[in-house]
Design an enzyme around this catalytic site. Structure first.
Site, PDB file in Angstrom:
ATOM      1  N   PHE A  13     -37.516  88.466  17.490  1.00  0.00           N
ATOM      2  CA  PHE A  13     -36.522  89.207  18.268  1.00  0.00           C
ATOM      3  C   PHE A  13     -36.039  90.379  17.433  1.00  0.00           C
ATOM      4  CE2 PHE A  13     -34.045  88.379  22.203  1.00  0.00           C
ATOM      5  CZ  PHE A  13     -34.938  87.563  22.850  1.00  0.00           C
ATOM      6  N   LEU A  34     -33.355  93.271  33.639  1.00  0.00           N
ATOM      7  CA  LEU A  34     -33.806  93.091  32.259  1.00  0.00           C
ATOM      8  C   LEU A  34     -35.279  92.701  32.131  1.00  0.00           C
ATOM      9  CD1 LEU A  34     -32.779  92.967  29.282  1.00  0.00           C
ATOM     10  CD2 LEU A  34     -32.638  90.514  29.591  1.00  0.00           C
ATOM     11  N   GLU A  80     -36.175  91.197  25.478  1.00  0.00           N
ATOM     12  CA  GLU A  80     -36.663  91.619  24.167  1.00  0.00           C
ATOM     13  C   GLU A  80     -37.769  90.671  23.685  1.00  0.00           C
ATOM     14  OE1 GLU A  80     -33.672  93.452  21.488  1.00  0.00           O
ATOM     15  OE2 GLU A  80     -34.027  91.626  20.343  1.00  0.00           O
ATOM     16  N   ARG A  93     -31.138  96.670  18.776  1.00  0.00           N
ATOM     17  CA  ARG A  93     -31.066  97.281  20.113  1.00  0.00           C
ATOM     18  C   ARG A  93     -30.466  98.676  20.124  1.00  0.00           C
ATOM     19  NH1 ARG A  93     -29.482  91.938  23.585  1.00  0.00           N
ATOM     20  NH2 ARG A  93     -31.586  91.098  23.444  1.00  0.00           N
ATOM     21  N   ARG A 108     -24.723  93.900  18.783  1.00  0.00           N
ATOM     22  CA  ARG A 108     -25.186  92.518  18.726  1.00  0.00           C
ATOM     23  C   ARG A 108     -26.705  92.469  18.618  1.00  0.00           C
ATOM     24  NH1 ARG A 108     -27.444  88.950  22.431  1.00  0.00           N
ATOM     25  NH2 ARG A 108     -27.043  90.138  24.316  1.00  0.00           N
TER      26      ARG A 108
HETATM   27  C1  LIG Z   1     -30.059  89.371  32.161  1.00  0.00           C
HETATM   28  C2  LIG Z   1     -29.480  88.867  30.859  1.00  0.00           C
HETATM   29  C3  LIG Z   1     -30.302  88.282  29.922  1.00  0.00           C
HETATM   30  C4  LIG Z   1     -29.787  87.818  28.717  1.00  0.00           C
HETATM   31  N1  LIG Z   1     -30.641  87.244  27.813  1.00  0.00           N
HETATM   32  C5  LIG Z   1     -30.122  86.747  26.666  1.00  0.00           C
HETATM   33  C6  LIG Z   1     -30.964  86.071  25.749  1.00  0.00           C
HETATM   34  O1  LIG Z   1     -32.148  85.882  25.960  1.00  0.00           O
HETATM   35  N2  LIG Z   1     -30.408  85.610  24.600  1.00  0.00           N
HETATM   36  C7  LIG Z   1     -29.077  85.767  24.321  1.00  0.00           C
HETATM   37  O2  LIG Z   1     -28.624  85.297  23.278  1.00  0.00           O
HETATM   38  N3  LIG Z   1     -28.268  86.395  25.189  1.00  0.00           N
HETATM   39  C8  LIG Z   1     -28.747  86.874  26.357  1.00  0.00           C
HETATM   40  N4  LIG Z   1     -27.907  87.493  27.234  1.00  0.00           N
HETATM   41  C9  LIG Z   1     -26.465  87.504  26.981  1.00  0.00           C
HETATM   42  C10 LIG Z   1     -25.880  86.121  27.245  1.00  0.00           C
HETATM   43  O3  LIG Z   1     -26.581  85.510  28.288  1.00  0.00           O
HETATM   44  C11 LIG Z   1     -24.412  86.174  27.621  1.00  0.00           C
HETATM   45  O4  LIG Z   1     -23.685  86.991  26.744  1.00  0.00           O
HETATM   46  C12 LIG Z   1     -23.791  84.771  27.579  1.00  0.00           C
HETATM   47  O5  LIG Z   1     -24.602  83.855  28.275  1.00  0.00           O
HETATM   48  C13 LIG Z   1     -22.400  84.809  28.164  1.00  0.00           C
HETATM   49  O6  LIG Z   1     -21.930  83.499  28.325  1.00  0.00           O
HETATM   50  P1  LIG Z   1     -20.423  83.246  28.745  1.00  0.00           P
HETATM   51  O7  LIG Z   1     -20.256  81.779  28.833  1.00  0.00           O
HETATM   52  O8  LIG Z   1     -19.532  83.992  27.831  1.00  0.00           O
HETATM   53  O9  LIG Z   1     -20.243  83.952  30.170  1.00  0.00           O
HETATM   54  P2  LIG Z   1     -21.007  83.823  31.578  1.00  0.00           P
HETATM   55  O10 LIG Z   1     -22.190  82.969  31.529  1.00  0.00           O
HETATM   56  O11 LIG Z   1     -21.133  85.206  32.104  1.00  0.00           O
HETATM   57  O12 LIG Z   1     -19.947  83.051  32.466  1.00  0.00           O
HETATM   58  C14 LIG Z   1     -18.739  83.639  32.899  1.00  0.00           C
HETATM   59  C15 LIG Z   1     -18.004  82.642  33.748  1.00  0.00           C
HETATM   60  O13 LIG Z   1     -16.699  83.130  34.009  1.00  0.00           O
HETATM   61  C16 LIG Z   1     -16.378  82.925  35.351  1.00  0.00           C
HETATM   62  N5  LIG Z   1     -15.358  83.905  35.733  1.00  0.00           N
HETATM   63  C17 LIG Z   1     -15.331  85.235  35.490  1.00  0.00           C
HETATM   64  N6  LIG Z   1     -14.217  85.783  36.001  1.00  0.00           N
HETATM   65  C18 LIG Z   1     -13.516  84.780  36.587  1.00  0.00           C
HETATM   66  C19 LIG Z   1     -12.299  84.695  37.306  1.00  0.00           C
HETATM   67  N7  LIG Z   1     -11.545  85.762  37.544  1.00  0.00           N
HETATM   68  N8  LIG Z   1     -11.904  83.477  37.758  1.00  0.00           N
HETATM   69  C20 LIG Z   1     -12.662  82.369  37.559  1.00  0.00           C
HETATM   70  N9  LIG Z   1     -13.826  82.392  36.907  1.00  0.00           N
HETATM   71  C21 LIG Z   1     -14.246  83.582  36.421  1.00  0.00           C
HETATM   72  C22 LIG Z   1     -17.684  83.062  36.085  1.00  0.00           C
HETATM   73  O14 LIG Z   1     -17.629  82.410  37.339  1.00  0.00           O
HETATM   74  C23 LIG Z   1     -18.633  82.371  35.108  1.00  0.00           C
HETATM   75  O15 LIG Z   1     -18.631  80.977  35.336  1.00  0.00           O
HETATM   76  C24 LIG Z   1     -28.411  87.959  28.450  1.00  0.00           C
HETATM   77  C25 LIG Z   1     -27.577  88.544  29.384  1.00  0.00           C
HETATM   78  C26 LIG Z   1     -28.109  89.022  30.570  1.00  0.00           C
HETATM   79  C27 LIG Z   1     -27.171  89.707  31.535  1.00  0.00           C
END
Ligand SMILES: Cc1cc2nc3c(=O)[nH]c(=O)nc-3n(C[C@H](O)[C@H](O)[C@H](O)COP(=O)(O)OP(=O)(O)OC[C@H]3O[C@@H](n4cnc5c(N)ncnc54)[C@H](O)[C@@H]3O)c2cc1C
Length: 586
Positions: free
Chosen positions: A117, A249, A252, A283, A400
């Protein structure tokens, strides 16, 4: 208003929220998770390429290399105490996920398979490391479902389709939240001893993004509105390889498996920008390199595309030499995405790509144990926590590295859950201030009565387009000033929106209007921070200040919204332990 009481309330059911919930529930304490969408639809499930950990299953990796890469990748803005924890605890967190049942891809001997990566190296930058643990290119999907199963096993209470609209903090003590029941309508008060934000990222402030529609940064604005700061919001990551025109996306992991980047002359241009790591540079560097090629007239837009007046340009991601069989085995999702959303067969022709808004390095400032802080001395708010993409711990600093975010979310989700479990016996259900929770009722009422002449979608479109034009990969003082005026004008127009749907059940018009309010609020903070930070560091690249300026800017920004609506910045020192800032070469 219906009132609920739970010892711990976690907002967000992505990797961070669910991983934290498990830690609380394991100790037998009461924990509820609120999510505005169904838990398994959280954006974490879109993570494709992998999760970093120095298991060393295929090479001589170790945690110190991982820490160094993370710090260097952050352009030395990442706090090194947090980076050390991330790198050291990563293997344990991965094995734990494996034992919970996460179906990782395997080596022929049956170990967890690992791939290359961007920015991850052996021996402090010598050559690419095989560090990302993956499940084909569905890594986030399998991790999220594994955690959901565990949550169900522990009997964690989920409030799915509850959108949090208000946070109650007074005198640096958190007292709970108010949520809108999306399915049936109506407000619910959640009183809690401990409240945790795990609300994910905010890519939807930009037109071209990898992020899900729900990624509107609600948590950031809800926290900021109570007078608490946000940290390092000027740092927005553009992923180098989004599908041309829609930003979807292409992981990577594709370059990790050997894909090339080509300009219109068929040249692997990364040799000019990162001679050692080439396409596997970090990145920020790869995204800037692509944009530079495009700006210098070496983009790949075809005559046909030009004739059609299609805006923007692209370069190519070439996967053809990997062959269809290998693509179907290790990158099945992007194989399909390229066919469906770029209209090309990636085994036969190169895929047109452009950089796409992907990840927010900034967020709600927290201690290394996930406690939300309210000043630069790291004093924390009683009963308020955050982890995952909405938080800024700050492990990623100014940029990141790929596969460090699912790791950050699970690892710091786990740590924060443990902190909450430890604190709960000493926390109480705090008194509610006299005017709470009625403030939330007044706000909801405003939406249901909004009958102005402005249209929500129009304002959102203008915000996304102009953020893309004026505050994206390359930034400049004048353009940022223009953008600040634009955002403030859009905020004013927002006061005059009109909404037609008055129904209670699944009122997506009201939901989207609320989300736009959040987008407008924190976009102002991104632009304000970008204008103030007069240097180039990581993902923040100022053409009028092209150099990194450690003398004046090796520090975090804390942005507060003052009662009069203005933004004020404070600064916080960077934690430097093992690695002194150096010039970054790849
Ligand atoms: C397409 C894509 C591919 C990626 N690939 C990778 C990868 O291969 N490797 C890597 O390390 N990272 C990757 N990332 C980044 C990584 O996936 C995310 O940064 C990480 O999963 C975020 O996790 P989280 O639990 O913080 O938030 P999320 O998984 O985004 O969850 C957010 C939660 O908050 C809730 N929420 C938001 N606002 C409210 C509200 N007002 N009221 C109630 N609930 C709310 C939503 O319902 C959801 O359940 C990728 C990101 C994307 C977009």
């Amino acid at each position: 208003m219906i009132t609920h009481q739970h010892e711990a309330v976690i907002i967000g059911a992505g990797l961070a929220g669910m991983r934290a919930a498990i830690e609380v529930a394991k100790t037998g304490q009461d924990c509820a998770v609120l999510s505005k969408i169904f838990p398994s639809r959280s954006h974490s499930s879109a993570a494709q390429g992998g999760t970093g950990a120095s298991l060393g299953n295929l090479d001589d990796d170790n945690w110190e290399f991982h820490m160094f890469d993370t710090v260097k990748g952050s352009d030395y803005l990442g706090d090194q105490d947090a980076a050390e924890i991330l790198a050291k605890e990563a293997p344990e967190v991965i094995y734990e996920l494996e034992h919970m049942g996460a179906p990782f891809s395997r080596t022929p001997e049956g170990k967890i398979a690992q791939r290359k990566f961007g920015g991850h190296t052996l021996n402090f930058g010598e050559k690419p490391a095989l560090r990302a643990c993956y499940a084909a290119d569905y890594t986030g999907h399998v991790l999220l479902h594994t955690l959901f199963e565990q949550c169900i096993k522990y009997g964690i209470r989920f409030y799915a389709e509850f959108q949090v609209v208000h946070l109650i903090v007074k005198d640096n003590v958190c007292r709970g939240v108010v949520a809108w029941d999306v399915r049936h309508g109506g407000l619910h008060l959640f009183r809690a001893k401990a409240t945790m934000f795990a609300t994910g990222g905010y890519g939807r402030a930009f037109r071209i993004t990898t992020n899900a529609h729900a990624n509107t940064g609600d948590g950031l604005n809800l926290v900021m509105r109570t007078g608490l700061p946000l940290e390092d919001m000027e740092f927005v990551q553009f992923h180098p390889t989004g599908i041309y025109r829609n930003g979807i996306l292409m992981t990577e992991g594709a370059r990790g498996e050997g894909a090339y980047l080509l300009n219109k002359d068929g040249e692997r241009f990364m040799k000019r920008y990162a001679p050692t790591l080439m396409e596997l540079g970090p990145r920020d560097l790869v995204a800037r390199s692509i944009q530079t090629e495009i700006n210098k007239g070496r983009g790949c837009q075809t005559e046909e595309q030009k004739k059609q007046g299609i805006p923007g340009d692209h370069v190519y991601l070439d996967l053809t030499h990997l062959g269809e069989a290998r693509l179907r085995e290790v990158l099945p999702q992007i194989f399909e995405l390229a066919r469906n959303f770029a209209g090309v067969d990636p085994a036969k022709e190169p895929t047109p790509i452009q950089p796409t808004a992907h990840y927010s390095m900034g967020g709600i400032p927290v201690t290394i144990n996930g406690e939300v802080i309210y000043n630069a001395d790291n004093d924390s708010v009683r009963g308020l926590y955050a982890a995952g993409e909405c938080a800024c711990i700050s492990v990623h600093g100014a940029n990141r590295l790929g596969c460090n975010s699912t790791l950050d979310a699970t690892l710091n989700g786990r740590r924060t859950g443990r902190t909450i479990a430890k604190h709960l016996p000493d926390l109480i259900y705090e008194e509610l201030p006299d005017d709470e929770p009625e403030k939330a009722e007044i706000e909801m009422d405003w939406y249901f009565k909004a009958d102005g002449s402005e249209n929500v979608a129009d304002i959102r479109n203008e915000l996304q387009d102009t953020m893309m034009q004026n505050c994206a990969i390359f930034r400049k003082g004048e353009e940022l000033k223009t953008q600040l005026d634009i955002v403030r004008e859009l905020q004013e127009r927002y006061q005059n929106i009109g909404l037609q749907d008055k129904s209670q059940a699944f009122n997506t018009e009201v939901m989207e209007a609320m989300e736009l309010g959040h987008l407008l609020a924190f976009s102002e903070v991104i632009v304000y921070g970008a204008l103030e930070r007069k240097e180039s560091r990581g993902a923040h690249s100022r053409t009028d200040y092209p150099d990194r300026d450690d003398k004046n800017w090796l520090k975090h920004t804390l942005a507060y919204r003052e009662p009069d609506g203005k933004i004020r910045l404070e600064f916080k020192p960077v934690v430097i332990t093992r690695f002194q800032p150096k010039e970054r070469k790849y």
